[in-house]
Design a protein around this motif. Structure first.
Motif, PDB file in Angstrom:
ATOM      1  N   THR A  62      -7.271   6.034  -9.935  1.00 13.58           N
ATOM      2  CA  THR A  62      -7.490   7.425  -9.500  1.00 13.58           C
ATOM      3  C   THR A  62      -7.522   7.467  -7.979  1.00 13.58           C
ATOM      4  O   THR A  62      -8.094   6.579  -7.337  1.00 13.58           O
ATOM      5  CB  THR A  62      -8.823   7.965 -10.063  1.00 13.58           C
ATOM      6  OG1 THR A  62      -8.771   7.907 -11.493  1.00 13.58           O
ATOM      7  CG2 THR A  62      -9.042   9.411  -9.630  1.00 13.58           C
ATOM      8  N   GLN A 103      -0.714  13.384 -11.988  1.00  9.08           N
ATOM      9  CA  GLN A 103      -1.043  14.799 -11.839  1.00  9.08           C
ATOM     10  C   GLN A 103      -0.351  15.429 -10.631  1.00  9.08           C
ATOM     11  O   GLN A 103      -0.305  16.652 -10.527  1.00  9.08           O
ATOM     12  CB  GLN A 103      -2.562  14.972 -11.729  1.00  9.08           C
ATOM     13  CG  GLN A 103      -3.311  14.615 -13.003  1.00  9.08           C
ATOM     14  CD  GLN A 103      -4.825  14.690 -12.814  1.00  9.08           C
ATOM     15  OE1 GLN A 103      -5.498  13.670 -12.689  1.00  9.08           O
ATOM     16  NE2 GLN A 103      -5.343  15.897 -12.785  1.00  9.08           N
ATOM     17  N   THR A 125      -7.789  12.492  -8.724  1.00  6.40           N
ATOM     18  CA  THR A 125      -6.669  12.828  -9.588  1.00  6.40           C
ATOM     19  C   THR A 125      -5.890  11.568  -9.900  1.00  6.40           C
ATOM     20  O   THR A 125      -5.834  10.629  -9.109  1.00  6.40           O
ATOM     21  CB  THR A 125      -5.716  13.833  -8.915  1.00  6.40           C
ATOM     22  OG1 THR A 125      -5.248  13.274  -7.685  1.00  6.40           O
ATOM     23  CG2 THR A 125      -6.421  15.147  -8.633  1.00  6.40           C
ATOM     24  N   HIS A 126      -5.262  11.560 -11.058  1.00  2.31           N
ATOM     25  CA  HIS A 126      -4.360  10.469 -11.438  1.00  2.31           C
ATOM     26  C   HIS A 126      -3.020  10.722 -10.751  1.00  2.31           C
ATOM     27  O   HIS A 126      -2.611  11.885 -10.576  1.00  2.31           O
ATOM     28  CB  HIS A 126      -4.188  10.456 -12.956  1.00  2.31           C
ATOM     29  CG  HIS A 126      -3.464   9.245 -13.471  1.00  2.31           C
ATOM     30  ND1 HIS A 126      -2.094   9.181 -13.565  1.00  2.31           N
ATOM     31  CD2 HIS A 126      -3.935   8.039 -13.924  1.00  2.31           C
ATOM     32  CE1 HIS A 126      -1.735   8.005 -14.055  1.00  2.31           C
ATOM     33  NE2 HIS A 126      -2.835   7.288 -14.286  1.00  2.31           N
TER      34      HIS A 126
END
Length: 824
Positions: free
Chosen positions: A160, A187, A183-184
């Motif tokens: 992440t 995304q 966020t990954h």
């Protein structure tokens, strides 16, 4: 303790062992005196043990201000502990210091612990130091590099994003980094990558490879905040942060590189599919590649040419000087183009246009010669087409401004040489903008194309036709023996261009306004002829459109006079040179006063009293009509309030509105504020607009007039019959009356047509529920005729000429009863 005792700790001292420690350290005895200060600490602080031993203040070695050391704080805490309570045994912290000795900034890890003898008895406190300065500086450097990197940089923990720099925020177009963190990577990506693999699955795989291999680089498609994709080269590097695994991630925007790769593929495609022959030679001028177009051009296959010098294609007809110049240009400028004579495989000779460029490496060494070749006949055709486009209007096929300039200069030179006249006709289509605005630009283009066709039919082949742009056309009539011959052509143009245009099932009616300038009488050059014809065309517009005007010297004088008039108008507004005259309006049936119309006049210091016909048009064109109109409204309402306060007010005050006032957003508020200022009921005010003003922007006019009508103001259409309003549109306007134009009233006693128009207008207005006010009533016969037709109100010199308020103050009895006969 004396100075001798301070030189060193005695060997039998319980604190002697502190000197053996490799880490900087000092010890305080139970009374808080410095009992040991080792050499490592002396090296760190620059303060020798002799200066500190036996003292009770440690802070001078670390600070310019008295600050208790951690050891002192631990001693104090233990002293303050209540009997039997558990006192602290250890304190620790990390702190930054600026050392007084040399001003260095250091970051130290501090540790203070209680010292006890073998029997467990408390001896004092030991404080040690670990210098973390370099690690801190390295961390700060890392942060600076991280933050200042021009490329986006991220820290990934647990797959992440947990941190990023400003470049990352900027590249993605987000407002702040907070919107990106936690966020990954998937995304911030489309659902799938170009390879077809899902972004989530591929991101997990890439991070796993980086973790296992230590470093991994790959291409990736990301999405900006606005949803637009871009190509990035991503580098993932494994690192340890505080003993925890993390990934240092950098992006590099490779959109341009990808574009370059696509360009390379494109160039390869162009090479193989180009219609021009392409030949590539190595640095020794041996052919290494040709394309199919060159095979078609020369008849030679690649196998027959590769490895040979291009001179095998030479026909022997190109001059040696051309080849010498070619090699000089390739040496100096890395480019040459020109005409070569070559021989095909079948032996035929052809003129060939060659463009040769040199490809070099970074050091300027020749890598390749790249030549493109085409049959010169094809190029000539292309040049002719380009030349045509450069000189012609793409829509109509007529000459454009550039083409006109060249042809006109040639025509002037010929006319001068042959001692003949030449006429330039500047044509502008009246109200063409209305066509574009109402039925669209496509239909407008069809009209312009038809205009071009009609112009061609009207003139000789030797004459010049051009479209300058928009709805402006120019005709040049050459070889005129008599300039008056132009009249026949313009009459023909007037009729031809005024004929209906059938466009999209509609029949459109347009008319031309034309201005004519003559060579050599009006101007001697192309610019002058265009300028004078343009001036004449605008004179045609001012003269009612749909007519032709010849340029004359008087027009220049008129233009100068207009500028002077505009200047005087601005001064007149500043110096209150305007005044209002008032003309009575009476009931047709009994002559009783029913209103007064406010009419502006200009008391010019040199010219005397100037009527509105001489300055209103200039005021409208210059924008001065807005302050002038506001002044007229204010002055009329002011005078009405004075008459009202005297008990002698007319039943209504009429004020004219210009199209510019009607168009202005502040009109309604201006009227409302003026009425409020003079405490005038809205029903006492009538506003008059012309047909043309109401027709210019119909929807806006209707909306604005309804707002005025909702206030209680009476609305009238002035000069009815001179414009272009339709009955359907007339019904949609919130009017109470029409004003019959004086042009129809003036000759109604002599002209049956005008009389019929007046009668029909009155009948029509009454059918629409509108009252009729006839303007310009000059005689008793006109008044009687209009009364017989049912006209409601009359206005004109027969009932009273326009006069200042002071005149009506003195003659109020005359214009307040049925005896108003206009005699003064």
């Amino acid at each position: 303790m004396n100075d001798a005792e301070r030189q060193a700790v005695r060997p039998d001292s319980p604190f002697a062992w502190v000197a053996q420690l490799h880490v900087p350290a000092f010890a305080l005895d139970r009374e808080g005196r410095v009992a040991a200060w080792n050499e490592a600490l002396a090296q760190l602080t620059g303060v020798a043990a002799a200066r500190m031993l036996g003292g009770t203040a440690v802070w001078p070695a670390f600070s310019v201000d008295p600050v208790a050391s951690l050891a002192e704080l631990l001693l104090a805490e233990r002293r303050a502990a209540a009997p039997g309570a558990q006192a602290p045994e250890h304190f620790g912290e990390v702190a930054a210091f600026r050392l007084p000795g040399d001003g260095r900034e250091v970051v130290l890890a501090l540790d203070a612990s209680v010292l006890r003898d073998p029997a467990g008895c408390e001896l004092g406190v030991l404080q040690t130091f670990v210098d973390h300065s370099e690690a801190h500086r390295a961390g700060a450097r890392f942060r600076r590099i991280f933050e200042s990197s021009p490329d986006p940089v991220w820290i990934i923990e647990n797959n992440t994003f947990v941190d990023c720099n400003d470049a990352a925020v900027a590249m993605l177009g987000y407002a702040s980094r907070e919107a990106l963190l936690n966020t990954h990577p998937s995304q911030l990506s489309p659902s799938h990558q170009p390879c077809g693999m899902g972004s989530f699955e591929k991101a997990e795989l890439m991070m796993d490879l980086a973790t296992r291999n230590g470093l991994h680089r790959f291409d990736w498609v990301h999405l900006r905040a606005d949803g637009s994709p871009f190509d990035a080269e991503v580098t993932l590097a494994r690192l340890e942060v505080g003993g925890q695994h993390a990934i240092y991630c950098t992006w590099r925007d490779i959109t341009e590189r990808k574009a370059a790769e696509r360009a390379v593929r494109l160039y390869a495609t162009v090479f193989h599919t180009s219609g021009e022959g392409i030949l590539i030679c190595d640095a020794d001028n041996h052919i290494v590649a040709i394309n199919e177009a060159l095979t078609r051009l020369t008849g030679y296959s690649a196998e027959e040419l590769i490895g040979h010098n291009p001179r095998v294609l030479a026909a022997g007809r190109t001059a040696p000087e051309v080849y010498a110049g070619m090699w000089q240009a390739l040496e100096r400028e890395r480019f040459w183009q020109g005409e070569l004579w070559d021989r095909r495989r079948d032996g035929s000779v052809f003129a060939n246009w060659a463009s040769i460029s040199v490809s070099t490496d970074a050091d300027g060494r020749v890598l390749n010669y790249i030549g493109t070749f085409s049959d010169i006949s094809e190029r000539k055709e292309a040049e002719a087409r380009i030349d045509w486009l450069a000189h012609h209007d793409a829509l109509t096929g007529l000459l454009n401004r550039h083409g006109l300039d060249q042809r006109l200069q040639q025509a002037i030179a010929a006319a001068r040489r042959e001692m003949q006249a030449l006429a330039l006709v500047f044509i502008d289509l009246d109200r063409f903008k209305l066509v574009n605005d109402t039925i669209g630009h496509h239909s407008g283009d069809q009209v312009l194309t038809e205009v071009g066709r009609r112009l061609r039919d009207c003139v000789r082949n030797a004459d010049i036709i051009a479209r300058l742009g928009g709805d402006e056309f120019v005709l040049v009539l050459t070889s005129l023996d008599d300039p008056l011959d132009t009249l026949q052509v313009t009459r023909k143009l007037q009729a031809t261009l005024s004929a209906p245009y059938q466009v999209g099932g509609r029949s459109l009616h347009l008319t031309p306004s034309m201005g004519v300038s003559l060579f050599p009488t009006d101007a001697q050059d192309a610019d002058g002829l265009l300028r004078e014809a343009d001036t004449a065309m605008y004179h045609a517009k001012e003269s009612g459109r749909n007519n032709t005007q010849f340029y004359a010297a008087e027009m220049t004088a008129r233009a100068t006079a207009r500028l002077d008039l505009e200047r005087d108008l601005r001064r007149a507004l500043d110096e209150d040179e305007f005044e209002l005259f008032y003309q009575p309006q009476v009931l047709a049936r009994d002559g009783r006063l029913c209103g007064m119309e406010a009419l502006v006049r200009w008391r010019h210091p040199q010219r005397g009293l100037v009527g509105p016909s001489e300055f209103i048009a200039v005021a409208e064109e210059s924008g001065l009509i807005l302050p002038l109109g506001a002044w007229v409204l204010d002055e009329a309402c002011r005078q009405l309030s004075i008459w009202r306060d005297r008990g002698a007010a007319p039943p209504r005050m009429a004020v004219n509105l210009s199209v510019h006032q009607l168009r202005h957003d502040d009109l309604v508020e201006l009227v409302r504020a003026t009425l409020r200022r003079y405490h005038i009921d809205a029903s006492l005010l009538a506003l008059e607009i012309t047909e043309s003003a109401a027709m210019e922007r119909p929807e806006q006019a209707i909306s604005r007039l309804r707002e005025l009508r909702d206030m209680g103001i009476e609305l009238a259409m002035d000069d009815f019959g001179t414009g272009y309003s339709s009955l359907a549109y007339l019904q949609s306007l919130p009017l109470q009356s029409l004003k019959l134009d004086r042009g129809f009233v003036r000759d109604l006693e002599r002209n049956p047509g005008d009389a019929a128009i007046c009668a029909a207008t009155v009948a029509l207005a009454h059918k629409l529920g509108l009252a009729v006010v006839a303007e310009g009533v000059e005689t008793a016969g006109q008044a009687a005729f209009l009364l017989a037709q049912g006209c409601d109100e009359l206005q004109g010199n027969h009932f009273g000429e326009p006069a200042p308020a002071a005149f009506w103050d003195q003659h109020w009895r005359i214009h307040s009863n049925a005896e108003m006969a206009g005699r003064r």
